[in-house]
Enzyme design. Structure first.
Site, mmCIF file in Angstrom:
data_model
loop_
_atom_site.group_PDB
_atom_site.id
_atom_site.type_symbol
_atom_site.label_atom_id
_atom_site.label_comp_id
_atom_site.label_asym_id
_atom_site.label_seq_id
_atom_site.Cartn_x
_atom_site.Cartn_y
_atom_site.Cartn_z
ATOM 1 N N GLU A 403 1.238 -2.271 6.276
ATOM 2 C CA GLU A 403 1.428 -3.412 7.175
ATOM 3 C C GLU A 403 1.651 -3.003 8.621
ATOM 4 O O GLU A 403 2.507 -3.569 9.307
ATOM 5 C CB GLU A 403 2.606 -4.273 6.694
ATOM 6 C CG GLU A 403 2.447 -4.782 5.285
ATOM 7 C CD GLU A 403 3.521 -5.788 4.871
ATOM 8 O OE1 GLU A 403 4.503 -5.955 5.604
ATOM 9 O OE2 GLU A 403 3.352 -6.413 3.809
ATOM 10 N N GLU A 479 0.344 -4.775 -2.611
ATOM 11 C CA GLU A 479 1.727 -5.242 -2.722
ATOM 12 C C GLU A 479 1.682 -6.705 -3.110
ATOM 13 O O GLU A 479 1.010 -7.498 -2.447
ATOM 14 C CB GLU A 479 2.443 -5.037 -1.385
ATOM 15 C CG GLU A 479 3.939 -4.985 -1.515
ATOM 16 C CD GLU A 479 4.604 -4.716 -0.166
ATOM 17 O OE1 GLU A 479 4.346 -3.650 0.423
ATOM 18 O OE2 GLU A 479 5.377 -5.572 0.274
HETATM 19 C C1 GAL Z 1 6.421 -6.566 2.609
HETATM 20 C C2 GAL Z 1 6.776 -5.140 3.006
HETATM 21 C C3 GAL Z 1 7.787 -4.521 2.063
HETATM 22 C C4 GAL Z 1 8.917 -5.499 1.848
HETATM 23 C C5 GAL Z 1 8.354 -6.776 1.290
HETATM 24 C C6 GAL Z 1 9.386 -7.794 0.876
HETATM 25 O O1 GAL Z 1 5.811 -7.271 3.616
HETATM 26 O O2 GAL Z 1 5.625 -4.345 2.994
HETATM 27 O O3 GAL Z 1 8.262 -3.327 2.586
HETATM 28 O O4 GAL Z 1 9.561 -5.723 3.046
HETATM 29 O O5 GAL Z 1 7.519 -7.349 2.269
HETATM 30 O O6 GAL Z 1 8.761 -8.949 0.386
#
Ligand code: GAL
Length: 808
Positions: A403, A479
């Site tokens: 990100e 993710e």
């Molecule tokens: C994402 C990020 C993670 C964590 C997650 C929580 O955007 O990559 O590190 O913060 O959100 O939902």
């Protein structure tokens, strides 16, 4: 260090360090007086020792992760080390390290997650005399979005080598062609000569796990003085035993170097023969078959132990994940410890190894993040990460970042290309991904084109659209989901709230931050888009820091994260910080495993709700499930046919307010004390069942170790669950009894925990409250001390049966 090095041996350099917090001016010098410093062995994380304090920010776990501290170690090398090449390796130093030997600066390394090796030969005193190595660490505030830990938190090693030896991390093995009949193996080796010119003969043997040599290669080399020579070999292995997630088989490549007929070095390179393919329309393939990526993102911390790289803690974490059906781990968002990679190799877990959470552009309030070091260090950090991990068959892909804010910049693709190119230069055998979170920018501005596998964070519901627009992209859910829940906690009615006054989150698995969604939506979109390789859920385990939904994402306010103090740990895990399974563990298990299982929630102690309706939710991989309430059938439901209406809100789809999930079952039941029982059927036959009883009064504390035998190596651990139960062995689901632990014999208390995400109770003590019925005690063996370890506990009005472990 035992002062005798076998040829090629690397010795642990962990024992006998001295530690002091503070600036300690002059601590770099050899003569500095350190007698009063604290003695300890590595790995060590000073931050986990606390105390918890808001001033450190809940986002970083509310623990002292910044400040200056020093480690010093005195060591004497044996006479046999004269004229040898001596090097020290730090598997990681958190962070901004400066290493001095006998008062001279050897090197500096800002990035806390990368391993580095220093040749300290020129700085050493004559063999037989005292040397001092001093390490200054200066981790800064606002340097991470989670708990990074602080200190020499990974292992350290000392090597005494002949002047001629295989370079540290100096081999590269890969298998360009693999079939059942034979495999082509390519091995490149770099030999270093730190002395006069010489001739060497090198023998490379490939050994099976049983020691049988299946290939031998010989080579003579002439090495110029103070030179480094690279040579390659390509050879065949007939009928290779393949490395696979079901059969994590490794060969051992042993490179032996002889100079004037004397053996001067032996170097081991692991070899896993496997074939990986990524198909635009059919996901990821391992050894000729599709393997759906059932992955978890994991931060590096080990819960109550902090950031220390404990082999057993990591192994336990991976075992629990495998039980959930996990076959892959994303090392979010940093280079992993060597122990994790080694365990993944040995346990058959696929790895996505990630480099950074930031490039040049700062993330909000991470004002001292990696962006400050990026220009000077990214190339070396990236190359080192690839070089150090590319011989491990478990590693199937790299990630050049998570990100990063460059993804939305017009020129962001340039940096993406640069990083991907660097990784390809060091490893032409694997592809590179990136966790892209923004949409549509990186899919339009050329960024995604610089990433081999388009990795999307939280974009399940856009997979079909993206695929239509970009039919040739390889796609992955880098993710996903980000559900938050607290083990043991249930709130009624089932609703998607932002926060709850309790600072905990319901375990009906429906609450997510605004950018996220329930696991069911990811399952659904992966089912509909088989081109996508699979997913990495956020996260497998809870981790310290980032207590979302409490605190909050920053809005330029540094301490915004503290507004719900003491909420200081994440709730994203399918498993809590102590390794206790949440209900969500079983939701994933129901999708990712085939051994028949059924799970039911909530618990059945609702004394204040007699006569009221309680939703009973069921996760199962069977065809049908029947619910019995106090012995009476509440009906059978069919998975995939009967659905459960879940509240959702999707960032890119404001219309959708609910999702009818075919991945769960639910009954609304009038509560009366007694029991609920679920029975799962395949083709009408009972294949699994589970019963939950209304628990009576707390009567006993039951201690259950995960292992009753540990190794007396000073590192090994046993995790002991302390459960509050009624007379009949039912866990008392709301028990919060205070427990005092007692350990005697050759072991010490390493930490305690209970999975509570909103407490400042310390981890490094001998007591803990139960949290929703459970607490955890972690004991560690004492080095070289064997025998029986007695473990007992005291908790007012509870009966306790002590237990015994063996350390040997
Ligand atoms: C994402 C990020 C993670 C964590 C997650 C929580 O955007 O990559 O590190 O913060 O959100 O939902």
């Amino acid at each position: 260090m035992n002062n005798v090095w076998a040829v090629g041996e690397k010795q642990s350099f962990n024992a006998g360090w001295l530690f002091a917090k503070g600036k300690n001016l002059g601590a770099d010098s050899a003569s500095f007086s350190d007698e009063k410093w604290r003695q300890l062995d590595l790995p060590h994380d000073w931050a986990i020792e606390g105390p918890f304090d808001k001033k450190y920010s809940a986002r970083n776990g509310g623990l002292p992760v910044f400040g200056v501290a020093w480690y010093r170690k005195h060591f004497i090398l044996p006479k046999s080390s004269a004229n040898k090449n001596v090097s020290v390796t730090f598997d990681g130093a958190m962070s901004n390290s400066s290493v001095y030997v006998n008062g001279k600066l050897v090197g500096e390394r800002p990035f806390g997650y990368i391993a580095f090796n220093y040749d300290i030969t020129p700085y050493l005193n004559e063999a037989g005399h005292d040397n001092v190595i001093a390490v200054r660490l200066a981790p800064q505030n606002y340097s991470a979005r989670w708990y990074p830990g602080a200190g020499l938190y990974r292992n350290t090693w000392l090597e005494v080598n002949d002047q001629v030896h295989v370079k540290k991390w100096g081999t590269f093995v890969n298998t360009p062609i693999v079939s059942e009949e034979q495999a082509t193996v390519r091995l490149d080796t770099i030999i270093e000569n730190h002395g006069r010119d010489t001739s060497v003969s090198i023998t490379t043997e490939v050994k099976q796990a049983d020691g049988k040599v299946v290939k031998t290669l010989n080579r003579q080399l002439y090495l110029g003085k103070n030179s480094s020579t690279k040579f390659g070999a390509e050879f065949l292995i007939e009928s290779p035993i393949l490395w696979d997630i079901n059969n994590p088989y490794r060969y051992d490549i042993v490179t032996s170097v002889k100079r004037e007929d004397k053996l001067v070095d032996v170097y081991h390179t692991p070899l896993g023969i496997r074939n990986i393919e990524f198909k635009v329309d059919d996901g990821f393939w391992l050894n000729g078959r599709r393997v759906q990526i059932q992955g978890v993102c994991l931060h590096h911390d080990n819960g109550p132990l902090g950031a220390i790289a404990s082999t057993r803690a990591i192994e336990r974490k991976l075992q629990i994940m495998q039980e959930m059906g996990v076959n892959s781990v994303r090392t979010s968002h940093n280079p992993p410890s060597p122990e994790l990679v080694e365990l993944a190799d040995k346990m058959g877990i696929l790895l996505q190894v990630e480099a950074f959470d930031m490039w040049q552009l700062e993330k909000p309030t991470v004002t001292n993040g990696y962006h400050k070091d990026f220009d000077q260090w990214h190339e070396q950090d990236l190359r080192d990460m690839v070089i150090q991990n590319r011989n491990n068959p478990s590693v199937i892909m790299w990630s050049n970042g998570n990100e990063v804010h460059e993804q939305k910049e017009k020129d962001g693709w340039k940096l993406a290309k640069r990083l991907t190119d660097i990784m390809h230069e060091e490893d032409h055998t694997r592809l590179v991904t990136h966790g892209m979170s923004m949409y549509p920018e990186p899919t339009q501005n050329g960024f995604a084109e610089q990433i081999d596998i388009a990795g999307f964070n939280y974009k399940a519901y856009l997979y079909s659209d993206i695929k239509k627009k970009h039919p040739n992209w390889l796609m992955l859910g880098t993710e996903t989901s980000s559900v938050v829940s607290t083990r043991g906690v249930y709130h009624f009615p089932i609703e998607k709230y932002r926060k709850h006054p309790s600072k905990y989150v319901t375990s009906y698995d429906v609450v997510t931050p605004p950018w996220a969604y329930v696991p069911d939506i990811e399952f659904d979109n992966l089912d509909k888009n088989p081109n996508v390789m699979g997913e990495y859920i956020w996260t497998g385990f809870d981790y310290i820091g980032e207590p979302t939904p409490y605190g909050g994402r920053d809005h330029g306010h540094k301490f915004y994260w503290n507004q719900d103090w003491p909420a200081r740990s994440s709730s994203f895990g399918a498993v809590d910080l102590s390794g206790f399974k949440k209900d969500r563990f079983y939701l994933y298990q129901s999708q990712w495993t085939t051994e028949p299982m059924v799970h039911v929630l909530p618990h059945w102690n609702w004394h204040k709700k007699v006569g009221q309706t309680i939703p009973v939710m069921v996760y199962s991989n069977a065809e049908q499930v029947e619910l019995f309430v106090n012995g009476k059938s509440a009906g059978r439901k069919t998975m995939g046919v009967d659905t459960v209406r879940l509240p959702v809100s999707l960032k890119y789809d404001k219309q959708t307010k609910h999702f009818d999930s075919p991945y769960r079952l639910m009954w609304n039941v009038e509560y009366q004390p007694g029991d609920i029982k679920v029975v799962a059927y395949n083709q009408g036959k009972v294949v699994a069942s589970k019963q939950v009883n209304t628990a009576g009064k707390a009567y006993q504390l039951v201690l259950t170790p995960d292992r009753t035998e540990i190794s007396a190596d000073g590192y090994d651990l046993s995790y002991i669950t302390a459960e509050v139960q009624d007379k009949d062995g039912n866990m008392v689901p709301d028990a919060d009894n205070h427990i005092q632990f007692k350990v005697s014999g050759p072991a010490v208390i390493a930490a305690v925990g209970n999975g509570d995400s909103a407490t400042t109770a310390p981890f490094n003590v001998d007591y803990r409250r139960a949290f929703y019925g459970k607490a955890l005690l972690i004991v560690k063996s004492k080095k070289g001390q064997t025998g029986q370890v007695k473990i007992s506990a005291y908790s007012e009005n509870l009966d306790v049966q002590p237990i015994t472990l063996i350390s040997n």
